[in-house]
Design an enzyme around this catalytic site. Structure first.
Site, mmCIF file in Angstrom:
data_model
loop_
_atom_site.group_PDB
_atom_site.id
_atom_site.type_symbol
_atom_site.label_atom_id
_atom_site.label_comp_id
_atom_site.label_asym_id
_atom_site.label_seq_id
_atom_site.Cartn_x
_atom_site.Cartn_y
_atom_site.Cartn_z
ATOM 1 N N CYS A 125 -4.422 3.245 5.668
ATOM 2 C CA CYS A 125 -3.139 3.075 4.982
ATOM 3 C C CYS A 125 -2.817 4.395 4.278
ATOM 4 O O CYS A 125 -3.167 5.454 4.785
ATOM 5 C CB CYS A 125 -3.195 1.895 4.009
ATOM 6 S SG CYS A 125 -4.407 2.070 2.683
ATOM 7 N N ARG A 148 -4.951 -0.849 0.795
ATOM 8 C CA ARG A 148 -4.465 -1.863 1.740
ATOM 9 C C ARG A 148 -5.379 -1.970 2.953
ATOM 10 O O ARG A 148 -5.617 -3.067 3.468
ATOM 11 C CB ARG A 148 -3.042 -1.545 2.200
ATOM 12 C CG ARG A 148 -1.990 -1.840 1.162
ATOM 13 C CD ARG A 148 -0.634 -1.409 1.644
ATOM 14 N NE ARG A 148 -0.491 0.033 1.416
ATOM 15 C CZ ARG A 148 0.578 0.747 1.721
ATOM 16 N NH1 ARG A 148 1.613 0.168 2.295
ATOM 17 N NH2 ARG A 148 0.627 2.029 1.457
#
Length: 122
Positions: free
Chosen positions: A85, A90
């Protein structure tokens, strides 16, 4: 007898505090071009972030999409997946989700695209 026990305890304490890199993660800048050819590169950033730059041949599936789990169903569960990410938060969550869905070989690329783009400016 007292000193060997203290030495052993000291060694075990030192060993337990040592940092180890888990096999399920690696720094993004340590991957090679050959490695990238043999894995599924999964970018879990938003489409807007992806449009600003991404690793070549990566697949973009937005972590924030409500149907993230359904979108990844197209990836073979036996493939090695490198997920990244922006900086790593994430992708770590996505990695756990993928594992919970039965994906076997999921590697979180630590540092994310920000670290990659610093070392590989376009």
């Amino acid at each position: 007898m007292k000193y060997p026990v203290i030495l052993l305890l000291s060694f075990l304490l030192n060993l337990s505090c040592a940092q180890t890199q888990t096999p399920s993660s690696k720094p993004i800048n340590s991957i090679t071009a050959d490695e990238m050819k043999n894995v599924v590169l999964l970018d879990v950033r938003t489409p807007e972030e992806y449009a600003q730059g991404h690793l070549d041949n990566s697949l973009n599936i937005n972590w924030f999409d409500a149907d993230f789990a359904q979108q990844v169903e197209g990836i073979d569960k036996n493939e090695t997946i490198y997920v990244y990410c922006k900086v790593g938060g994430r992708s770590a969550k996505a990695q756990e989700k993928l594992k919970s869905l039965g994906y076997k070989n999921v590697v979180n690329l630590e540092g994310g695209y920000d670290a990659w783009s610093l070392k590989h400016p376009r």
